[in-house]
Design a protein around this motif. Sequence first.
Motif: not given
Length: 356
Positions: A179, A182, A184-185, A188, A210, A213-214, A217-218
């Motif tokens: 986290r 990354s 990713a969060p 987004y 990963m 949850e991510w 979402k993606y």
Amino acid sequence: MNYLTATKNKKYLMYISQNYSYAILRPLQAQILAHGGEVRWFLAGNEVDSKFLTTDEQRLNTIKNVKNWAPDITFIPGNIVPSFIPGKKVAVFHGFNSEKRSSEGNRGHFTIRGCYDLYCTQGPNTTERFKELAKQHGFFKVTETGWSTLDPLFSETLNNPYVSNDPRPTLLICSTFSRKLSLAPKLYEQIKQFSEQGKWRILMQFHPKMPTEWVAKYKALSNENLTFIETDNVLPLLQAADVMLCDTSSVLLMFLLLRKPVVTFCNQKPQPHLLDITDAEEVENAITHALSKPADLMKSIESYCQELHPYTDGQSSKRVLNATNEFLQNDEKLKPKPLNIVRNFKMRKELNYWGW
């Protein structure tokens, strides 16, 4: 000297614990089989899935099976292997030294855990340090071979499922799982916008660890502009893309070796061969700039690649196999490896093996 002919009738074990290890070791497996050797696979732990084994790949299901088969060599693309696994232990690495944790310096990639007899290094910027460590410790040897997993990267790829006639530039987005590190969060909203505007054809692939949850979402962003891909082989994705957006994942280094630009977001160690940004609002402009392949950036990429992995002939697996056979045939006289009592006890427990 050519030691490839010594492969015939020898036994080589592929010891893996992650799904990405299949792609790392398959080019090496191909060379072993082509030169008359035998290959078996052992899957350690619950993070590697047997569904990725092909019908012609043979698996040993237990440590007892492994010991009965008695491999001459065990190849490991991970950090550790228990001492009770037979054969000379050869480290072939699961990635490049991406220096994710700046506070560690080089310690992460160069940590010596006392497991290996031979390290097959990827290029000058790691070989020199490992050779210093070999002199210091005395219980392993180092040979620079290049990285076997990259052999298909430098060969012609027919029927690549990710190559498209789409005239738009292809953006590959990859991310590590931490986290803290990354993208990713943090990106987004920007990536969601890219998927809606359609300026680029977007391919996305995340590290297998990963958070789900991510991933979910993606995946939900998937449309005609964005494709989320789960795969054990990232190489076709690298070949299909024009530019990469990444963070600190070592996959970015493989992309650079194709002499393609990478935009990084909050990289832990930004350098001239990367276009690093720290403001999410600058991502789009940075990608556009990277696609223009500015001369100074491309020169820095070339210089870096010569130190990281100078081999573009697709023959690293042959060099790994040759170095391994040479090591075995010459019966290198090295100091005994550390006993690693605590680590081996833990691994016995994890693998539920208490024999000799």
